[in-house]
Design a protein around this motif. Structure first.
Motif, PDB file in Angstrom:
ATOM      1  N   LEU A 237       1.293  -1.213  -0.105  1.00  0.00           N
ATOM      2  CA  LEU A 237       0.070   0.105   0.271  1.00  0.00           C
ATOM      3  C   LEU A 237       0.906   1.452   0.291  1.00  0.00           C
ATOM      4  O   LEU A 237       0.933   2.442  -0.637  1.00  0.00           O
ATOM      5  N   GLY A 238       2.015   1.028   0.842  1.00  0.00           N
ATOM      6  CA  GLY A 238       2.426   2.387   1.394  1.00  0.00           C
ATOM      7  C   GLY A 238       3.371   2.992   0.051  1.00  0.00           C
ATOM      8  O   GLY A 238       3.717   3.528  -0.776  1.00  0.00           O
ATOM      9  N   ALA A 239       3.993   1.217  -0.798  1.00  0.00           N
ATOM     10  CA  ALA A 239       4.622   1.770  -2.107  1.00  0.00           C
ATOM     11  C   ALA A 239       3.896   1.756  -3.637  1.00  0.00           C
ATOM     12  O   ALA A 239       4.599   3.028  -3.982  1.00  0.00           O
ATOM     13  N   GLY A 240       2.647   1.635  -3.493  1.00  0.00           N
ATOM     14  CA  GLY A 240       1.851   2.242  -4.343  1.00  0.00           C
ATOM     15  C   GLY A 240       1.451   3.541  -4.026  1.00  0.00           C
ATOM     16  O   GLY A 240       1.452   4.017  -4.824  1.00  0.00           O
ATOM     17  N   LEU A 241       1.219   3.482  -2.435  1.00  0.00           N
ATOM     18  CA  LEU A 241       0.976   5.474  -3.005  1.00  0.00           C
ATOM     19  C   LEU A 241       2.667   6.098  -3.247  1.00  0.00           C
ATOM     20  O   LEU A 241       2.364   7.497  -3.707  1.00  0.00           O
ATOM     21  N   LEU A 242       3.327   6.060  -2.906  1.00  0.00           N
ATOM     22  CA  LEU A 242       4.672   6.460  -2.981  1.00  0.00           C
ATOM     23  C   LEU A 242       4.983   6.528  -5.030  1.00  0.00           C
ATOM     24  O   LEU A 242       5.491   7.764  -6.095  1.00  0.00           O
ATOM     25  N   GLY A 243       4.274   5.402  -5.021  1.00  0.00           N
ATOM     26  CA  GLY A 243       4.462   5.423  -6.812  1.00  0.00           C
ATOM     27  C   GLY A 243       3.618   5.869  -7.593  1.00  0.00           C
ATOM     28  O   GLY A 243       4.459   6.229  -8.749  1.00  0.00           O
ATOM     29  N   GLY A 244       2.706   5.992  -7.070  1.00  0.00           N
ATOM     30  CA  GLY A 244       0.851   7.170  -7.706  1.00  0.00           C
ATOM     31  C   GLY A 244       2.385   8.243  -7.814  1.00  0.00           C
ATOM     32  O   GLY A 244       1.558   9.331  -8.939  1.00  0.00           O
ATOM     33  N   VAL A 245       2.211   9.163  -6.230  1.00  0.00           N
ATOM     34  CA  VAL A 245       3.048  10.415  -6.382  1.00  0.00           C
ATOM     35  C   VAL A 245       4.382  10.505  -7.719  1.00  0.00           C
ATOM     36  O   VAL A 245       4.069  11.215  -8.069  1.00  0.00           O
ATOM     37  N   VAL A 246       5.213   9.596  -7.603  1.00  0.00           N
ATOM     38  CA  VAL A 246       5.960   9.606  -8.657  1.00  0.00           C
ATOM     39  C   VAL A 246       5.964  10.094 -10.037  1.00  0.00           C
ATOM     40  O   VAL A 246       6.368  10.677 -10.917  1.00  0.00           O
ATOM     41  N   ASN A 247       4.147   8.740 -10.281  1.00  0.00           N
ATOM     42  CA  ASN A 247       4.222   8.731 -11.646  1.00  0.00           C
ATOM     43  C   ASN A 247       3.586  10.458 -12.439  1.00  0.00           C
ATOM     44  O   ASN A 247       3.828  10.654 -13.189  1.00  0.00           O
ATOM     45  N   ALA A 248       2.982  10.700 -11.179  1.00  0.00           N
ATOM     46  CA  ALA A 248       2.315  11.981 -11.748  1.00  0.00           C
ATOM     47  C   ALA A 248       2.745  12.877 -11.955  1.00  0.00           C
ATOM     48  O   ALA A 248       2.623  13.606 -12.889  1.00  0.00           O
ATOM     49  N   LEU A 249       4.284  12.851 -10.951  1.00  0.00           N
ATOM     50  CA  LEU A 249       5.445  14.217 -11.348  1.00  0.00           C
ATOM     51  C   LEU A 249       6.296  13.682 -12.373  1.00  0.00           C
ATOM     52  O   LEU A 249       6.328  15.342 -13.381  1.00  0.00           O
ATOM     53  N   ALA A 250       6.955  12.184 -12.484  1.00  0.00           N
ATOM     54  CA  ALA A 250       7.619  13.019 -13.549  1.00  0.00           C
ATOM     55  C   ALA A 250       7.269  10.856 -14.165  1.00  0.00           C
ATOM     56  O   ALA A 250       8.819  10.664 -15.180  1.00  0.00           O
ATOM     57  N   GLY A 251       6.988  10.018 -13.581  1.00  0.00           N
ATOM     58  CA  GLY A 251       7.091   8.264 -13.847  1.00  0.00           C
ATOM     59  C   GLY A 251       7.695   7.723 -13.700  1.00  0.00           C
ATOM     60  O   GLY A 251       9.014   8.597 -13.042  1.00  0.00           O
ATOM     61  N   GLY A 252       8.503   6.938 -13.656  1.00  0.00           N
ATOM     62  CA  GLY A 252       9.396   6.040 -13.515  1.00  0.00           C
ATOM     63  C   GLY A 252       9.249   5.647 -12.454  1.00  0.00           C
ATOM     64  O   GLY A 252      10.359   4.214 -11.148  1.00  0.00           O
ATOM     65  N   ALA A 253       8.131   5.103 -11.539  1.00  0.00           N
ATOM     66  CA  ALA A 253       7.253   4.733 -10.460  1.00  0.00           C
ATOM     67  C   ALA A 253       7.121   2.642 -10.149  1.00  0.00           C
ATOM     68  O   ALA A 253       7.773   2.103  -9.345  1.00  0.00           O
ATOM     69  N   THR A 254       7.764   1.822 -11.368  1.00  0.00           N
ATOM     70  CA  THR A 254       7.706   0.972 -11.824  1.00  0.00           C
ATOM     71  C   THR A 254       9.488   0.603 -10.809  1.00  0.00           C
ATOM     72  O   THR A 254       9.536  -0.285 -10.580  1.00  0.00           O
ATOM     73  N   LEU A 255      10.265   1.618 -11.264  1.00  0.00           N
ATOM     74  CA  LEU A 255      11.664   1.625 -10.618  1.00  0.00           C
ATOM     75  C   LEU A 255      11.471   1.466  -8.641  1.00  0.00           C
ATOM     76  O   LEU A 255      12.314   0.595  -8.543  1.00  0.00           O
ATOM     77  N   LEU A 256       9.741   1.640  -8.457  1.00  0.00           N
ATOM     78  CA  LEU A 256       9.663   1.439  -7.189  1.00  0.00           C
ATOM     79  C   LEU A 256       9.317   0.104  -7.052  1.00  0.00           C
ATOM     80  O   LEU A 256       9.138  -0.075  -6.264  1.00  0.00           O
ATOM     81  N   THR A 257       8.271   0.490  -7.227  1.00  0.00           N
ATOM     82  CA  THR A 257       7.138  -0.901  -6.987  1.00  0.00           C
ATOM     83  C   THR A 257       6.837  -1.954  -8.059  1.00  0.00           C
ATOM     84  O   THR A 257       6.614  -3.602  -7.600  1.00  0.00           O
ATOM     85  N   PHE A 258       7.589  -2.071  -8.389  1.00  0.00           N
ATOM     86  CA  PHE A 258       7.975  -3.448  -9.378  1.00  0.00           C
ATOM     87  C   PHE A 258       9.086  -4.643  -7.939  1.00  0.00           C
ATOM     88  O   PHE A 258       8.925  -5.795  -7.579  1.00  0.00           O
ATOM     89  N   PRO A 259      10.097  -3.968  -7.614  1.00  0.00           N
ATOM     90  CA  PRO A 259      10.720  -4.205  -6.943  1.00  0.00           C
ATOM     91  C   PRO A 259      10.166  -4.581  -5.394  1.00  0.00           C
ATOM     92  O   PRO A 259      10.741  -5.900  -4.561  1.00  0.00           O
ATOM     93  N   ALA A 260       9.020  -4.067  -4.889  1.00  0.00           N
ATOM     94  CA  ALA A 260       8.236  -4.068  -3.707  1.00  0.00           C
ATOM     95  C   ALA A 260       7.762  -5.030  -3.680  1.00  0.00           C
ATOM     96  O   ALA A 260       7.420  -6.099  -2.723  1.00  0.00           O
ATOM     97  N   LEU A 261       7.032  -6.014  -4.924  1.00  0.00           N
ATOM     98  CA  LEU A 261       6.095  -6.926  -5.248  1.00  0.00           C
ATOM     99  C   LEU A 261       6.958  -8.057  -5.415  1.00  0.00           C
ATOM    100  O   LEU A 261       6.527  -9.145  -5.112  1.00  0.00           O
ATOM    101  N   MET A 262       8.428  -8.048  -6.224  1.00  0.00           N
ATOM    102  CA  MET A 262       8.912  -9.580  -6.089  1.00  0.00           C
ATOM    103  C   MET A 262       9.324  -9.370  -4.591  1.00  0.00           C
ATOM    104  O   MET A 262      10.096 -10.915  -4.671  1.00  0.00           O
ATOM    105  N   ALA A 263       9.273  -8.365  -3.443  1.00  0.00           N
ATOM    106  CA  ALA A 263       9.974  -8.332  -3.034  1.00  0.00           C
ATOM    107  C   ALA A 263       9.075  -9.412  -0.596  1.00  0.00           C
ATOM    108  O   ALA A 263       9.832 -10.079  -0.338  1.00  0.00           O
ATOM    109  N   VAL A 264       7.961  -9.163  -1.160  1.00  0.00           N
ATOM    110  CA  VAL A 264       6.938 -10.510  -1.083  1.00  0.00           C
ATOM    111  C   VAL A 264       6.809 -11.429  -1.619  1.00  0.00           C
ATOM    112  O   VAL A 264       5.727 -12.102  -0.971  1.00  0.00           O
ATOM    113  N   GLY A 265       7.197 -11.991  -2.823  1.00  0.00           N
ATOM    114  CA  GLY A 265       7.527 -13.411  -3.261  1.00  0.00           C
ATOM    115  C   GLY A 265       7.102 -13.317  -4.420  1.00  0.00           C
ATOM    116  O   GLY A 265       7.111 -14.676  -5.121  1.00  0.00           O
ATOM    117  N   LEU A 266       6.672 -12.426  -4.814  1.00  0.00           N
ATOM    118  CA  LEU A 266       6.006 -12.788  -6.774  1.00  0.00           C
ATOM    119  C   LEU A 266       7.167 -13.371  -7.765  1.00  0.00           C
ATOM    120  O   LEU A 266       8.624 -12.525  -7.522  1.00  0.00           O
TER     121      LEU A 266
END
Length: 240
Positions: A7-36
């Motif tokens: 939830l926190g990673a998504g919140l941060l990613g949404g703000v980053v995407n709205a401002l400049a893009g690049g949120a995947t660099l934060l959110t994709f690793p978060a999803l892998m970190a939980v075991g996906l």
């Protein structure tokens, strides 16, 4: 606890995407970190983040592009590109995508870091837009940077950074939501993790869109570049 982290990673990613893009660099690793697994994490990330672009475009009312012929044509191209990219991801063997993860993260980081110094000449053709959205449907990191660059190419294009950002959010939404339909239809999405990140990304996209005119993106950009650089090394050591 994992859902709260997402939830926190998504919140941060949404703000980053709205401002400049690049949120995947934060959110994709978060999803892998939980075991996906990488492919599942990538598809789930696309589902979770795509609405944040749209939320940002809606929130920034003053800069929202008119639904004219040009925008409708660009959206159609973005939809076609997003569909092609997502189908390419599904066709690629999971082991090959996993081996490509360090390269994809590194490429996204370089694009994001180079964005302020990119200069283009000529018109932003629809083929270039389609290729960019194919990449967005396949992985997505740096898509906002690429679209922003394309939208500022050539004489007569909009020079207002805020309006370009809003248009970029609309086109990224079109490509991303198309990929969502493809991924959801194949059953590859991890829905509990995706739902948690999606909720955060929607809120973050709205907040980022409202703050687009006042928030300095420099510090956010530096943090994303640093994170992407570290993760490139981490994933290279893990998968190579």
């Amino acid at each position: 606890m994992e859902l709260i982290v997402l939830l926190g990673a998504g919140l941060l990613g949404g703000v980053v995407n709205a401002l400049a893009g690049g949120a995947t660099l934060l959110t994709f690793p978060a999803l892998m970190a939980v075991g996906l697994p990488p492919v599942v994490a990538n598809a789930s990330n696309a589902v979770a983040l795509s609405p944040s672009h749209l939320a940002a475009a809606v929130a920034d009312r003053d800069s929202r592009p008119a639904a004219d012929r040009r925008l409708r044509g660009e959206v159609a191209v973005a939809v076609a590109g997003g569909a092609a990219g997502s189908l390419l991801l599904l066709a690629l063997p999971a082991r090959q995508f996993q081996a490509a993860v360090p390269v994809l993260v590194a490429a996204g980081t370089v694009l994001f870091a180079a964005a302020p110094r990119l200069r283009f000449r000529g018109e932003a053709g629809r083929l270039s837009l389609w290729v960019a959205c194919v990449y967005g449907g396949f992985f997505g990191a740096g898509l906002g940077v690429i679209l922003s660059a394309l939208l500022t190419m050539g004489a007569g294009t909009d020079a207002d950074a805020r309006r370009v950002n809003a248009r970029k959010n609309v086109l990224a939404s079109a490509a991303g939501l198309t990929a969502v339909v493809v991924f959801a239809g194949t059953g590859i999405v991890a829905w509990p993790e995706t739902a948690a990140m999606l909720a955060g990304a929607l809120a973050g996209g709205w907040l980022g869109g409202r703050a687009a005119g006042v928030m300095r993106a420099g510090a956010v950009r530096a943090a994303v570049i640093a994170c992407g650089s570290v993760l490139t090394v981490v994933y290279a050591l893990r998968y190579w």
